[in-house]
Design a protein around this motif. Sequence first.
Motif, PDB file in Angstrom:
ATOM      1  N   ASN A  85       0.813  -1.219   0.000  1.00 10.26           N
ATOM      2  CA  ASN A  85       0.000   0.000   0.000  1.00 10.26           C
ATOM      3  C   ASN A  85       0.847   1.270   0.000  1.00 10.26           C
ATOM      4  OD1 ASN A  85      -2.638  -0.971  -0.157  1.00 10.26           O
ATOM      5  ND2 ASN A  85      -2.734  -1.382   2.035  1.00 10.26           N
ATOM      6  N   VAL A  86       2.158   1.137   0.215  1.00  8.99           N
ATOM      7  CA  VAL A  86       3.054   2.294   0.162  1.00  8.99           C
ATOM      8  C   VAL A  86       3.546   2.435  -1.273  1.00  8.99           C
ATOM      9  CG1 VAL A  86       5.184   3.326   1.014  1.00  8.99           C
ATOM     10  CG2 VAL A  86       3.735   1.991   2.561  1.00  8.99           C
ATOM     11  N   ILE A 110      -8.872  14.059   8.173  1.00  8.09           N
ATOM     12  CA  ILE A 110      -9.403  14.649   6.943  1.00  8.09           C
ATOM     13  C   ILE A 110      -9.514  13.593   5.859  1.00  8.09           C
ATOM     14  CG2 ILE A 110      -9.011  16.422   5.172  1.00  8.09           C
ATOM     15  CD1 ILE A 110      -7.215  17.861   7.286  1.00  8.09           C
ATOM     16  N   ASN A 111      -8.480  12.746   5.777  1.00  9.88           N
ATOM     17  CA  ASN A 111      -8.430  11.707   4.743  1.00  9.88           C
ATOM     18  C   ASN A 111      -7.962  10.415   5.387  1.00  9.88           C
ATOM     19  OD1 ASN A 111      -8.136  10.232   2.337  1.00  9.88           O
ATOM     20  ND2 ASN A 111      -6.028  10.980   2.055  1.00  9.88           N
ATOM     21  N   ASN A 112      -8.882   9.533   5.675  1.00  7.37           N
ATOM     22  CA  ASN A 112      -8.541   8.264   6.327  1.00  7.37           C
ATOM     23  C   ASN A 112      -8.095   7.256   5.262  1.00  7.37           C
ATOM     24  OD1 ASN A 112      -8.271   5.992   7.873  1.00  7.37           O
ATOM     25  ND2 ASN A 112     -10.373   5.955   8.614  1.00  7.37           N
ATOM     26  N   HIS A 113      -6.801   7.027   5.189  1.00  4.05           N
ATOM     27  CA  HIS A 113      -6.276   6.126   4.161  1.00  4.05           C
ATOM     28  C   HIS A 113      -5.768   4.814   4.739  1.00  4.05           C
ATOM     29  CE1 HIS A 113      -2.729   8.819   5.185  1.00  4.05           C
ATOM     30  NE2 HIS A 113      -2.361   7.631   5.614  1.00  4.05           N
ATOM     31  N   TRP A 114      -6.115   4.512   5.993  1.00  8.81           N
ATOM     32  CA  TRP A 114      -5.636   3.276   6.619  1.00  8.81           C
ATOM     33  C   TRP A 114      -6.064   2.070   5.775  1.00  8.81           C
ATOM     34  CZ3 TRP A 114      -2.188   2.174  10.228  1.00  8.81           C
ATOM     35  CH2 TRP A 114      -2.178   0.903  10.793  1.00  8.81           C
ATOM     36  N   SER A 138       2.999   9.057  11.432  1.00 12.82           N
ATOM     37  CA  SER A 138       3.242   7.667  11.056  1.00 12.82           C
ATOM     38  C   SER A 138       1.974   6.824  11.100  1.00 12.82           C
ATOM     39  CB  SER A 138       4.320   7.043  11.953  1.00 12.82           C
ATOM     40  OG  SER A 138       3.879   6.933  13.291  1.00 12.82           O
ATOM     41  N   ARG A 139       0.902   7.348  11.679  1.00 15.04           N
ATOM     42  CA  ARG A 139      -0.385   6.635  11.688  1.00 15.04           C
ATOM     43  C   ARG A 139      -1.423   7.292  10.779  1.00 15.04           C
ATOM     44  NH1 ARG A 139      -4.777   5.325  10.949  1.00 15.04           N
ATOM     45  NH2 ARG A 139      -6.195   4.050  12.233  1.00 15.04           N
ATOM     46  N   PHE A 140      -1.495   8.634  10.819  1.00 19.82           N
ATOM     47  CA  PHE A 140      -2.574   9.329  10.121  1.00 19.82           C
ATOM     48  C   PHE A 140      -2.141  10.009   8.829  1.00 19.82           C
ATOM     49  CE2 PHE A 140      -4.010   9.231  14.581  1.00 19.82           C
ATOM     50  CZ  PHE A 140      -5.227   8.590  14.415  1.00 19.82           C
ATOM     51  N   GLU A 153       2.657   7.591   4.747  1.00 20.95           N
ATOM     52  CA  GLU A 153       3.345   6.949   5.872  1.00 20.95           C
ATOM     53  C   GLU A 153       3.719   5.521   5.471  1.00 20.95           C
ATOM     54  OE1 GLU A 153       1.178   4.554   7.179  1.00 20.95           O
ATOM     55  OE2 GLU A 153      -0.790   5.358   6.723  1.00 20.95           O
ATOM     56  N   TRP A 154       4.393   4.810   6.389  1.00 17.07           N
ATOM     57  CA  TRP A 154       4.944   3.502   6.045  1.00 17.07           C
ATOM     58  C   TRP A 154       3.933   2.371   6.178  1.00 17.07           C
ATOM     59  CZ3 TRP A 154      10.418   3.716   8.768  1.00 17.07           C
ATOM     60  CH2 TRP A 154      11.213   4.647   8.085  1.00 17.07           C
ATOM     61  N   ALA A 155       2.774   2.623   6.706  1.00 15.44           N
ATOM     62  CA  ALA A 155       1.655   1.669   6.766  1.00 15.44           C
ATOM     63  C   ALA A 155       1.844   0.597   7.836  1.00 15.44           C
ATOM     64  CB  ALA A 155       1.399   1.016   5.406  1.00 15.44           C
ATOM     65  N   GLU A 156       0.783   0.393   8.572  1.00 13.53           N
ATOM     66  CA  GLU A 156       0.656  -0.707   9.539  1.00 13.53           C
ATOM     67  C   GLU A 156       1.703  -0.671  10.641  1.00 13.53           C
ATOM     68  OE1 GLU A 156       0.135  -4.494   7.671  1.00 13.53           O
ATOM     69  OE2 GLU A 156      -1.502  -3.775   6.399  1.00 13.53           O
TER      70      GLU A 156
END
Length: 510
Positions: free
Chosen positions: A20-21, A380-384, A346-348, A391-394
């Motif tokens: 996802n990165v 504003i933009n939840n991309h989890w 790193s999370r949001f 960010e580096w994801a997870e």
Amino acid sequence: MEPIVKEPYTLTIGLPQNTNVEDYDTNHYTQLLEKKSGMDIKFEMLPAKDAKQKLAVMVSGGSALPDIISMALSDSEVYSYGSQGYFIPLNDYYENNSFYFQQIVEENGLDTMLNDIISADGNIYTVPLYNPEYGNEWDHRAWINKTWLKALDLDMPETTEDFYQVLKAFKEKDPNGNNKADEIPYMGHINGWNSQPQDFFMNAFIYYNTSYNYILADNGKIDIAANKDEWKQGLQYLNKLYKEGLISPLTFTQDRPQFQQAIENPDAQIIGSITTGSMSIYQTDSKRKEDMTALPPLTGPNGVCWSTKRYQGPSSRGYVTKDAKSPEIAFRLLDLMCDKELSINSRFGEKDKDWKFATDADKGTGLYENMDIPATIKVINNHWGQPQNAEWAEDTQPAIRPYQYGIGGMTWDGNEYDSQYMTAQAVPSYIDKAPEEVVLKVPFTTEENDRTSEILTSLKTYIDESTQRFIVGDMPFSEWDNYVSELDNIGLEEYLKVVQKAYDRYRKNK
């Protein structure tokens, strides 16, 4: 703070590659780290699914390691690499070179955090990820159809007997009003987030510690729940529900997609209750979800009413390797990752694009305002879980996010059926209903892990398989004594002996 280095410096990080990165080199979080540190960061990507195996191969093959390894490892894995010299001890660096970590833990009263990442030999080999969230800490939740309760003029059940009577009414009294016997009083599914009936209902009989292998503790004395009479009573209760058709047989065979088809049935609401850690199991705009509300922990026939607590302390994440050109510089980069804003990034994601700090106008809109956690983060933009380059994801890197800087501090948009909001509303009924002493973490040495790993695998498999068999009736309760004897034959006594020794050492270090 000035950059960590003033002269050109290249540092290598090995971490699992998340698909996802989009591009780690141009990633927003990478660029923030490079700007604040003054370094040029290069990556040695590890395969996402086999990162641990790849690291083991690098170590056993004598390959040069990157300056930093950044990934989740178990306590025993960290101890193994550290005690063999592949990861260096960081105790002195924490004392002499830590700034951002010390700053945020002191500001948030987390001064004892390092106690939870001390390895069995007394060394600290990691800079941690700390990301607690009440919804994860108290996550063995059940949900019940409030619309059906109202239609049948029933109160919210408080005891296991109340719940039994409610399920019978759900089955027999046509609460969905379609003149069909299509109601399913309770349904779960396999391989989900606490999605089996025992995950919730056993706590009305005995503390159900899935966080640590069903282990119990009383004044430091280690024991196991799975061979106790109260465990048997819990299984007998669930077997009663199953025999009377109150638990769907599909509970023990269907997977998540099959379960979702049932709970989103387009023709009629057919579900009376479920167990799941999150209502995100439903579609975002699901109408069926609107019928459901949290079922508070039930009280059993002996007055027991527990809620399972899950470990939310720091977990191992960043490690300085033996091949680091400058261990101090490598540590300081890991320390920088613990900066408050970088931890949020790193999370949001990117500040003011993906998230921003809440303002006075957002006061009172926090997900956990009912637990005195103020609104802090406005997403504003939840991309989890989505493709992104912010960010580096997870959470493959260290970060320190106290409750208010993680999900707990997020604002709420007013949607009563948002899954995060439903969790936040459920948590107060569950919180602090665990025993005074709960075993959540026991760091093993390599030798202890080697002694117990095979025994534990066999124990867990046998306990879990037998639990299901008792519930559905494949194993009659006349076989209970044989079941208990088989636990002993597998090696329960040896396992408890090793856990006791490690637990004594862990309590002493704390």
